[in-house]
Design a protein around this motif. Structure first.
Motif, PDB file in Angstrom:
ATOM      1  N   LEU A  22       0.823  -1.200   0.000  1.00 47.23           N
ATOM      2  CA  LEU A  22       0.000   0.000   0.000  1.00 47.23           C
ATOM      3  C   LEU A  22       0.860   1.254   0.000  1.00 47.23           C
ATOM      4  O   LEU A  22       1.795   1.372   0.796  1.00 47.23           O
ATOM      5  N   LEU A  23       0.529   2.173  -0.884  1.00 46.75           N
ATOM      6  CA  LEU A  23       1.149   3.492  -0.883  1.00 46.75           C
ATOM      7  C   LEU A  23       0.036   4.502  -0.647  1.00 46.75           C
ATOM      8  O   LEU A  23      -0.942   4.545  -1.389  1.00 46.75           O
ATOM      9  N   LYS A  24       0.178   5.292   0.405  1.00 49.28           N
ATOM     10  CA  LYS A  24      -0.779   6.358   0.687  1.00 49.28           C
ATOM     11  C   LYS A  24      -0.120   7.679   0.293  1.00 49.28           C
ATOM     12  O   LYS A  24       0.919   8.038   0.826  1.00 49.28           O
ATOM     13  N   VAL A  25      -0.739   8.375  -0.646  1.00 58.52           N
ATOM     14  CA  VAL A  25      -0.234   9.662  -1.108  1.00 58.52           C
ATOM     15  C   VAL A  25      -1.052  10.740  -0.406  1.00 58.52           C
ATOM     16  O   VAL A  25      -2.263  10.842  -0.609  1.00 58.52           O
ATOM     17  N   ASP A  26      -0.409  11.528   0.431  1.00 62.47           N
ATOM     18  CA  ASP A  26      -1.082  12.595   1.167  1.00 62.47           C
ATOM     19  C   ASP A  26      -0.194  13.828   1.104  1.00 62.47           C
ATOM     20  O   ASP A  26       0.688  14.023   1.934  1.00 62.47           O
ATOM     21  N   VAL A  27      -0.401  14.624   0.071  1.00 58.28           N
ATOM     22  CA  VAL A  27       0.491  15.748  -0.191  1.00 58.28           C
ATOM     23  C   VAL A  27      -0.264  17.072  -0.317  1.00 58.28           C
ATOM     24  O   VAL A  27       0.216  18.003  -0.969  1.00 58.28           O
ATOM     25  N   GLU A  28      -1.426  17.135   0.298  1.00 58.56           N
ATOM     26  CA  GLU A  28      -2.173  18.382   0.450  1.00 58.56           C
ATOM     27  C   GLU A  28      -2.348  19.192  -0.833  1.00 58.56           C
ATOM     28  O   GLU A  28      -2.007  20.365  -0.900  1.00 58.56           O
ATOM     29  N   GLY A  29      -2.870  18.545  -1.868  1.00 49.91           N
ATOM     30  CA  GLY A  29      -3.167  19.241  -3.113  1.00 49.91           C
ATOM     31  C   GLY A  29      -2.131  19.073  -4.209  1.00 49.91           C
ATOM     32  O   GLY A  29      -2.367  19.461  -5.344  1.00 49.91           O
ATOM     33  N   PHE A  30      -1.004  18.476  -3.885  1.00 46.13           N
ATOM     34  CA  PHE A  30       0.063  18.300  -4.877  1.00 46.13           C
ATOM     35  C   PHE A  30       0.114  16.866  -5.402  1.00 46.13           C
ATOM     36  O   PHE A  30       1.161  16.368  -5.806  1.00 46.13           O
ATOM     37  N   GLU A  31      -1.041  16.191  -5.421  1.00 51.00           N
ATOM     38  CA  GLU A  31      -1.114  14.803  -5.854  1.00 51.00           C
ATOM     39  C   GLU A  31      -0.664  14.605  -7.299  1.00 51.00           C
ATOM     40  O   GLU A  31       0.048  13.642  -7.595  1.00 51.00           O
ATOM     41  N   LEU A  32      -1.061  15.502  -8.189  1.00 44.57           N
ATOM     42  CA  LEU A  32      -0.657  15.342  -9.592  1.00 44.57           C
ATOM     43  C   LEU A  32       0.860  15.366  -9.719  1.00 44.57           C
ATOM     44  O   LEU A  32       1.440  14.519 -10.406  1.00 44.57           O
ATOM     45  N   ARG A  33       1.480  16.277  -9.050  1.00 45.21           N
ATOM     46  CA  ARG A  33       2.946  16.362  -9.084  1.00 45.21           C
ATOM     47  C   ARG A  33       3.578  15.083  -8.533  1.00 45.21           C
ATOM     48  O   ARG A  33       4.541  14.558  -9.091  1.00 45.21           O
ATOM     49  N   ALA A  34       3.003  14.573  -7.444  1.00 42.04           N
ATOM     50  CA  ALA A  34       3.525  13.339  -6.843  1.00 42.04           C
ATOM     51  C   ALA A  34       3.363  12.154  -7.801  1.00 42.04           C
ATOM     52  O   ALA A  34       4.292  11.369  -7.989  1.00 42.04           O
ATOM     53  N   PHE A  35       2.189  12.031  -8.418  1.00 38.78           N
ATOM     54  CA  PHE A  35       1.960  10.910  -9.333  1.00 38.78           C
ATOM     55  C   PHE A  35       2.819  11.006 -10.589  1.00 38.78           C
ATOM     56  O   PHE A  35       3.221   9.983 -11.131  1.00 38.78           O
ATOM     57  N   LYS A  36       3.098  12.214 -11.030  1.00 33.14           N
ATOM     58  CA  LYS A  36       3.967  12.357 -12.200  1.00 33.14           C
ATOM     59  C   LYS A  36       5.387  11.897 -11.882  1.00 33.14           C
ATOM     60  O   LYS A  36       6.106  11.453 -12.769  1.00 33.14           O
ATOM     61  N   GLY A  37       5.792  11.973 -10.629  1.00 35.81           N
ATOM     62  CA  GLY A  37       7.131  11.540 -10.241  1.00 35.81           C
ATOM     63  C   GLY A  37       7.194  10.112  -9.741  1.00 35.81           C
ATOM     64  O   GLY A  37       8.246   9.620  -9.363  1.00 35.81           O
ATOM     65  N   LEU A  38       6.072   9.416  -9.748  1.00 35.24           N
ATOM     66  CA  LEU A  38       6.007   8.058  -9.224  1.00 35.24           C
ATOM     67  C   LEU A  38       6.071   7.044 -10.364  1.00 35.24           C
ATOM     68  O   LEU A  38       5.354   7.163 -11.351  1.00 35.24           O
ATOM     69  N   ASN A  39       6.927   6.060 -10.230  1.00 34.08           N
ATOM     70  CA  ASN A  39       7.066   5.028 -11.251  1.00 34.08           C
ATOM     71  C   ASN A  39       6.493   3.716 -10.708  1.00 34.08           C
ATOM     72  O   ASN A  39       7.190   2.949 -10.048  1.00 34.08           O
ATOM     73  N   LEU A  40       5.215   3.477 -10.984  1.00 34.02           N
ATOM     74  CA  LEU A  40       4.560   2.263 -10.476  1.00 34.02           C
ATOM     75  C   LEU A  40       4.944   1.022 -11.269  1.00 34.02           C
ATOM     76  O   LEU A  40       4.651  -0.086 -10.836  1.00 34.02           O
ATOM     77  N   GLU A  41       5.599   1.198 -12.390  1.00 34.81           N
ATOM     78  CA  GLU A  41       6.103   0.031 -13.108  1.00 34.81           C
ATOM     79  C   GLU A  41       7.367  -0.480 -12.403  1.00 34.81           C
ATOM     80  O   GLU A  41       7.584  -1.676 -12.287  1.00 34.81           O
ATOM     81  N   ARG A  42       8.162   0.434 -11.933  1.00 30.13           N
ATOM     82  CA  ARG A  42       9.413   0.087 -11.250  1.00 30.13           C
ATOM     83  C   ARG A  42       9.160  -0.419  -9.828  1.00 30.13           C
ATOM     84  O   ARG A  42       9.816  -1.339  -9.357  1.00 30.13           O
ATOM     85  N   TYR A  43       8.218   0.223  -9.149  1.00 27.43           N
ATOM     86  CA  TYR A  43       7.831  -0.153  -7.786  1.00 27.43           C
ATOM     87  C   TYR A  43       6.323  -0.362  -7.772  1.00 27.43           C
ATOM     88  O   TYR A  43       5.556   0.545  -7.480  1.00 27.43           O
ATOM     89  N   PRO A  44       5.872  -1.582  -8.103  1.00 26.94           N
ATOM     90  CA  PRO A  44       4.443  -1.842  -8.300  1.00 26.94           C
ATOM     91  C   PRO A  44       3.677  -2.104  -6.994  1.00 26.94           C
ATOM     92  O   PRO A  44       3.524  -3.239  -6.561  1.00 26.94           O
ATOM     93  N   PHE A  45       3.195  -1.047  -6.384  1.00 25.54           N
ATOM     94  CA  PHE A  45       2.343  -1.211  -5.204  1.00 25.54           C
ATOM     95  C   PHE A  45       1.043  -1.877  -5.625  1.00 25.54           C
ATOM     96  O   PHE A  45       0.507  -1.600  -6.699  1.00 25.54           O
ATOM     97  N   LEU A  46       0.528  -2.744  -4.768  1.00 28.25           N
ATOM     98  CA  LEU A  46      -0.744  -3.393  -5.070  1.00 28.25           C
ATOM     99  C   LEU A  46      -1.904  -2.417  -4.948  1.00 28.25           C
ATOM    100  O   LEU A  46      -2.868  -2.490  -5.687  1.00 28.25           O
ATOM    101  N   TYR A  47      -1.805  -1.506  -3.980  1.00 27.08           N
ATOM    102  CA  TYR A  47      -2.851  -0.530  -3.742  1.00 27.08           C
ATOM    103  C   TYR A  47      -2.227   0.855  -3.564  1.00 27.08           C
ATOM    104  O   TYR A  47      -1.204   0.993  -2.905  1.00 27.08           O
ATOM    105  N   VAL A  48      -2.876   1.832  -4.155  1.00 27.55           N
ATOM    106  CA  VAL A  48      -2.462   3.229  -3.988  1.00 27.55           C
ATOM    107  C   VAL A  48      -3.715   3.999  -3.607  1.00 27.55           C
ATOM    108  O   VAL A  48      -4.755   3.878  -4.258  1.00 27.55           O
ATOM    109  N   THR A  49      -3.614   4.767  -2.551  1.00 26.81           N
ATOM    110  CA  THR A  49      -4.751   5.579  -2.124  1.00 26.81           C
ATOM    111  C   THR A  49      -4.313   7.030  -2.036  1.00 26.81           C
ATOM    112  O   THR A  49      -3.162   7.322  -1.736  1.00 26.81           O
ATOM    113  N   PHE A  50      -5.239   7.905  -2.355  1.00 26.23           N
ATOM    114  CA  PHE A  50      -4.958   9.342  -2.262  1.00 26.23           C
ATOM    115  C   PHE A  50      -6.264  10.076  -2.023  1.00 26.23           C
ATOM    116  O   PHE A  50      -7.345   9.590  -2.310  1.00 26.23           O
ATOM    117  N   GLU A  51      -6.131  11.266  -1.489  1.00 26.24           N
ATOM    118  CA  GLU A  51      -7.279  12.110  -1.223  1.00 26.24           C
ATOM    119  C   GLU A  51      -7.587  12.934  -2.469  1.00 26.24           C
ATOM    120  O   GLU A  51      -6.684  13.544  -3.049  1.00 26.24           O
TER     121      GLU A  51
END
Length: 102
Positions: A22-51
């Motif tokens: 599980l990866l919980k993304v909690d970046v107070e409105g900067f989720e798009l920026r965080a997801f653009k920098g995240l490589n889920l192919e390289r580090y494949p979390f089974l679950y990703v949650t965000f607000e």
């Protein structure tokens, strides 16, 4: 702090889906920026949650629809709201306005 940097520091091997639950993304409105920098192919979390909080996203300078479209286009994650256009279709301004009303 980048997720990949932490995983490397902790010695988590790439492509180790057994340890990456599980990866919980909690970046107070900067989720798009965080997801653009995240490589889920390289580090494949089974679950990703965000607000998803449109006002907070707008306050951070992000169009909430851009976040939804990025997630939908980049990841095979089951995000299929009934108003979401199909893959490959063009997002019209009318559709963007509808989605901003969510």
């Amino acid at each position: 702090v980048r997720v990949e940097d932490i995983l490397i520091e902790k010695g988590i091997p790439q492509m180790d889906s057994e340890r990456l639950r599980l990866l919980k993304v909690d970046v107070e409105g900067f989720e798009l920026r965080a997801f653009k920098g995240l490589n889920l192919e390289r580090y494949p979390f089974l679950y990703v949650t965000f607000e998803f909080f449109p006002k907070m996203l707008r306050d951070a300078g992000t169009d909430p629809v851009d976040l939804l479209m990025h997630i939908y286009a980049k990841y095979d994650c089951g995000l299929k709201p009934s108003k979401m256009p199909s893959r490959g279709s063009t997002l019209t301004q009318t559709k963007r306005e509808e989605m901003n009303e969510w």
